[in-house]
Design an enzyme around this catalytic site. Structure first.
Site, PDB file in Angstrom:
ATOM      1  N   LYS A 159       3.076   4.460   1.224  1.00  0.00           N
ATOM      2  CA  LYS A 159       1.857   5.122   1.692  1.00  0.00           C
ATOM      3  C   LYS A 159       2.023   6.621   1.455  1.00  0.00           C
ATOM      4  O   LYS A 159       2.459   7.364   2.339  1.00  0.00           O
ATOM      5  CB  LYS A 159       1.605   4.795   3.166  1.00  0.00           C
ATOM      6  CG  LYS A 159       0.169   5.023   3.577  1.00  0.00           C
ATOM      7  CD  LYS A 159      -0.182   4.271   4.823  1.00  0.00           C
ATOM      8  CE  LYS A 159      -1.557   4.630   5.348  1.00  0.00           C
ATOM      9  NZ  LYS A 159      -2.672   4.296   4.477  1.00  0.00           N
TER      10      LYS A 159
HETATM   11  N1  PMP Z   1      -4.196  -0.667   1.312  1.00  0.00           N
HETATM   12  C1  PMP Z   1      -4.451   0.651   1.328  1.00  0.00           C
HETATM   13  C2  PMP Z   1      -4.617   1.363   0.046  1.00  0.00           C
HETATM   14  C3  PMP Z   1      -4.560   1.333   2.546  1.00  0.00           C
HETATM   15  O1  PMP Z   1      -4.814   2.652   2.582  1.00  0.00           O
HETATM   16  C4  PMP Z   1      -4.416   0.616   3.755  1.00  0.00           C
HETATM   17  C5  PMP Z   1      -4.551   1.321   5.067  1.00  0.00           C
HETATM   18  N2  PMP Z   1      -3.330   1.820   5.504  1.00  0.00           N
HETATM   19  C6  PMP Z   1      -4.140  -0.767   3.686  1.00  0.00           C
HETATM   20  C7  PMP Z   1      -4.043  -1.368   2.444  1.00  0.00           C
HETATM   21  C8  PMP Z   1      -3.882  -1.546   4.928  1.00  0.00           C
HETATM   22  O2  PMP Z   1      -2.609  -1.218   5.394  1.00  0.00           O
HETATM   23  P1  PMP Z   1      -2.222  -1.327   6.933  1.00  0.00           P
HETATM   24  O3  PMP Z   1      -2.532  -2.732   7.315  1.00  0.00           O
HETATM   25  O4  PMP Z   1      -0.779  -1.065   6.997  1.00  0.00           O
HETATM   26  O5  PMP Z   1      -3.072  -0.359   7.653  1.00  0.00           O
END
Ligand code: PMP
Length: 309
Positions: A159
């Site tokens: 991320k």
């Molecule tokens: N994909 C992307 C590109 C995102 O930005 C997010 C949000 N964080 C997710 C998937 C979902 O991830 P998470 O369940 O960890 O929030």
């Protein structure tokens, strides 16, 4: 979802007024988008008059992994995140759901991993948020003409702010065509994810979602959804998905910290299923929201209690 600006945030190792949290223009975070972050939800539990934060530990672990991939020095101890969350939540006093953005950024150290030359910083705002209306109404998606960055180019599993240049282009394109969200394909032409959520497809009772080798973020909600669905007896397969599998699906839904469990009612010119929230999506939503609001009844260890307000 527009976020309301809070009066305070966590910056460095202190709680400071919003206006005073600044970095210089000549820093690696500004010049080369050198930062990694998390998005975390805090669920307000009115009965207990406190928040419960979802998966704090898993978010800490992913932040650490993202920092390692991005070569950003990680100085946050395991206790520091929950302590900062606790203090800032108490200082802000919001009695509603929250969205937290712990962010680690590189100040100085251009193209070096030398600890003497690298300096990094940490900040975390906490915003009050509501539940998106799209969770009931569903969303309309477009398969983007932008490709999700392949692992050979950028690690989508991390991320990192830099990844969002790719995702921003896709989202803006989708919006310009009147869609709510973009679904990106990867360099092999398979489904990857949206600009902010993971994609799930249901057909004849079988649930499929792109594997973590399909250029997707290693999403925490995705892992939770898989666990909950399997616990309910559904077969969930993580594999490569053809884009046309989206069009012929009985149900498509998105999962993410902010998206929670969002039904997709239309993709490009195709209505998904009957164009309403399907049975699997609906039962997953019910289960997920029940856990998020379970407070002290949480048996899975997914929730961390905040201060009593
Ligand atoms: N994909 C992307 C590109 C995102 O930005 C997010 C949000 N964080 C997710 C998937 C979902 O991830 P998470 O369940 O960890 O929030």
């Amino acid at each position: 979802m527009a976020l309301e600006q809070p009066p305070l945030l966590y910056f460095g190792r202190d709680i400071v007024p919003w206006e005073t949290a600044r970095v210089h223009v000549w820093t690696e975070v500004v010049l080369r988008a050198a930062s990694v972050f998390e998005g975390i939800r805090g669920y307000w539990n009115a009965a207990e008059s406190r928040h419960y934060f979802l998966h704090l530990e898993r978010h800490y672990d992913r932040l650490e992994r993202s920092a390692r991939l991005a070569h950003i020095p990680f100085h946050l101890t395991r206790d520091e995140l929950p302590t900062a969350v606790h203090k800032l939540t108490a200082a802000l006093g919001y009695r509603q759901d929250l969205y937290l953005r712990p962010t680690l950024y590189l100040d100085s150290g251009r193209y070096t991993t030398d600890a003497q030359e690298q300096t990094s910083g940490f900040f975390m705002p906490i915003f009050p948020v509501g539940r998106a209306g799209s969770i009931i109404a569903g969303v309309r998606c477009m398969v983007s003409t932008w490709q999700r960055t392949p692992d050979e180019a950028m690690p989508a599993r991390a991320k990192a702010a830099a990844n969002y240049f790719n995702l921003r282009l896709a989202r803006l394109e989708a919006e310009s065509y009147g869609f709510d969200e973009a679904i990106l394909l990867n360099s092999r032409g398979n489904v990857s994810e949206t600009a902010g959520a993971s994609v799930f497809v249901v057909r004849d009772g079988l649930v499929c979602t792109p594997a973590t080798t399909e250029s997707i973020l290693e999403s925490i909600t995705r892992a939770s959804a898989i666990e909950l669905l399997r616990g309910r007896g559904y077969e969930v397969v993580e594999r490569a998905l053809d884009p046309t599998e989206l069009y012929v699906a009985d149900e498509v839904f998105l999962t993410g910290t902010l998206a929670e469990i969002t039904p997709v009612r239309e993709i490009d010119q195709h209505t998904i299923g009957r164009g309403t929230t399907g049975e699997v999506t609906r039962s997953l939503q019910a289960l997920y929201y029940d856990i998020c609001s379970s407070g002290a009844r949480d048996l899975r260890g997914w929730l961390t209690a905040g201060p009593v307000l």
